[in-house]
Each structure stands twice: as C-alpha cells, then as structure tokens.
Write a protein that holds these residues in place. Structure first.
Motif, PDB file in Angstrom:
ATOM      1  N   PRO A 155       0.923  -1.076   0.282  1.00  0.00           N
ATOM      2  CA  PRO A 155       0.097   0.201   0.672  1.00  0.00           C
ATOM      3  C   PRO A 155       0.948   1.392   0.191  1.00  0.00           C
ATOM      4  N   PHE A 156       0.283   2.428  -0.303  1.00  0.00           N
ATOM      5  CA  PHE A 156       1.010   3.765   0.256  1.00  0.00           C
ATOM      6  C   PHE A 156       1.780   3.489  -1.235  1.00  0.00           C
ATOM      7  N   THR A 199       4.359   2.017  -2.100  1.00  0.00           N
ATOM      8  CA  THR A 199       5.729   1.408  -2.109  1.00  0.00           C
ATOM      9  C   THR A 199       5.933   0.829  -3.547  1.00  0.00           C
TER      10      THR A 199
END
Length: 276
Positions: A199-200, A202
């Motif tokens: 997520p995010f 990365t």
C-alpha cells in the motif's frame, strides 16, 4: 479479493479472535481451575456472544468478497467461463467458519448437542481453509507461492490442535497453542498483503529474488515469536490480576471473620464509634 484489503480483512478477523482468546483462556484457567460446573455456568453467556461474533465476521467476509465492485455478485458461471473463482474460494473459506460459529452457538444453547462437535466443526473449517489455500496459488510467482505455503503451517497446525481438543477438552496447553496459531494467521495475512500488494505506493517486492524468500522465512519465525510473547504476556497479566484480587478479597473475608469472632475487637470498634 486479490488486493491488500482482501488480505487485511481476514487478517483482522483472525487477529481479533486470537487476541480475545489470549485473554479468555488464561482467565478461565486461573479463575475457575478445578471448578468445571461453575466455569460452564459463568461463561456460557460469554461463549454465546463470542460464537455470534465469530459467525458475523465470516458473513461480513462473504458479503465483501461477493459484492465489491469487481466481485462475482453471486454469479459463478456464465457465457462458458468461470467468474472470479478466487473470490468464490475466499467465500467458501468464510462459509465454513460461519458454520463453525453457528455450531458453537447451538452447542451452548442446546444440551443435546454432543460434546466436542463444536471443536470438530472448527477443525474441519480450519482444514478446509488450508485445503483451499493449498490449491490457491498454482502457477503463481515463487514468492507468492512460498508466502502462502508458510501460512499453511499455521493453518494445518491449528486444525490438528483443534482436532485434539475434541478428545482433550478444556486442555489449556492446546487452547493456548491454538491461540498462538490464530494470532499468527492474523499477522501473516497482513504480511502477505504488504508483500504482494504494497500500500501507500511503496515499491513491489521482486517475486524471483531468492533473498526475499530467505527473509520471509525469518519473518514468519518472528511473527510466531511475537504471537508467543503476546499469549505469554496476557497469561501473566491475567494471573497477576486475579491473584491480587483474590488476596484483597481474602483479606476482607479474614477481617469480617475476625470482627465476628473476637469480642475484644468488636468492643474496641464500638468504643471508637462512641468517641466519634
């Protein structure tokens, strides 16, 4: 759901149940050791509530798998092809755990249900989870296959432990061992989500890098060590808390008995009251 949320959801369910069991079983063992009939009466309502929650969690999982925007919406086959079989496999896993929760409720509510049926159905549900995941990752990249295969260690280990509980009912060692494996499943589902679907924004993990496989193996051991520590800490906290409460209660009882049996103590107490 083949995404991060699809792994975080069951991970959260397993983690919540495992953390609750890490408090519940030490509490039952320390508080009612040697008092089986009292234990059953005191915890029956709590067992029903737990079983209802363990039924609700899989129902939520089934609804999430079926009715997400890109889900199958209860359609299995159409126009000569299968529809979202991965979602259907996850739904099947949830279905068996829902049946396990319902069986637990019936065991608490109906006296005629044979003792051990609840554990047997739970063992079958856990084995079914492992069976589905074993055939879940064929023709996938090496890291994807390997990280799911590590999950099978916790799943089949839990199924064996629960099956032994059919014979060895209320065995605290087996109950705590099962608890550690459930916590391990919860944290490992989250780990799978972070590895396969970061997520995010990365960077994605290299699915072919052997170093990643070696790290994931160590990481799995760390996860289980963390689960063991959680259970050990909660057991110690529950034991210390109950011991302290029993000492306080014992001191109050001794004081009351002394007041009733010692005339001198009663006279001194009355004189103190008159002075006031």
């Amino acid at each position: 759901m083949a995404n991060f949320k699809g792994h975080a959801l069951p991970g959260s369910f397993f983690l919540i149940v495992g953390l609750w069991w890490s408090v519940k079983y030490p509490l039952k063992y320390c508080h009612h050791k040697g008092k089986r009939s009292q234990l059953i009466r005191s915890y029956q309502r709590l067992e029903i509530i737990e079983a209802a929650i363990r039924t609700l969690f899989p129902v939520i999982g089934i609804l999430a798998e079926q009715f997400v925007p890109d889900g199958p919406h209860l359609h299995l086959y159409t126009e000569n092809h299968w529809i979202k079989l991965m979602n259907w496999q996850h739904s099947t896993m949830y279905l068996f755990f829902a049946i396990s929760g319902i069986t637990d409720m019936l065991t608490c509510l109906i006296n005629h249900v044979p003792l051990g049926v609840d554990r047997l159905v739970m063992a079958v549900a856990t084995f079914n989870e492992g069976f589905l995941f074993y055939h879940h990752v064929h023709n996938r990249p090496p890291l994807d296959q390997y990280i799911h295969s590590l999950l099978l260690c916790a799943v089949f280990g839990g199924a064996l432990s629960i099956f032994l509980e059919v014979i060895l009912r209320d065995n605290i060692v087996l109950e705590l061992f099962r608890t550690t494996l459930v916590i391990l499943q919860g944290t490992w589902f989250w780990q799978i989500g972070f590895v396969l679907f970061p997520p995010f924004g990365t960077p994605r993990w290299d699915q072919e890098d052997h170093g990643n496989l070696m790290f994931i193996t160590m990481c799995f051991c760390w996860h289980y060590l963390a689960a063991l520590c959680i259970v050990a800490i909660n057991f110690s906290l529950v034991h210390c808390l109950l011991t302290r409460l029993k000492k306080q209660k014992g001191g109050e009882i001794i004081g009351i008995q002394k007041l009733k049996s010692d005339p001198t103590y009663q006279k001194a107490l009355l004189n103190g009251s008159d002075e006031e």
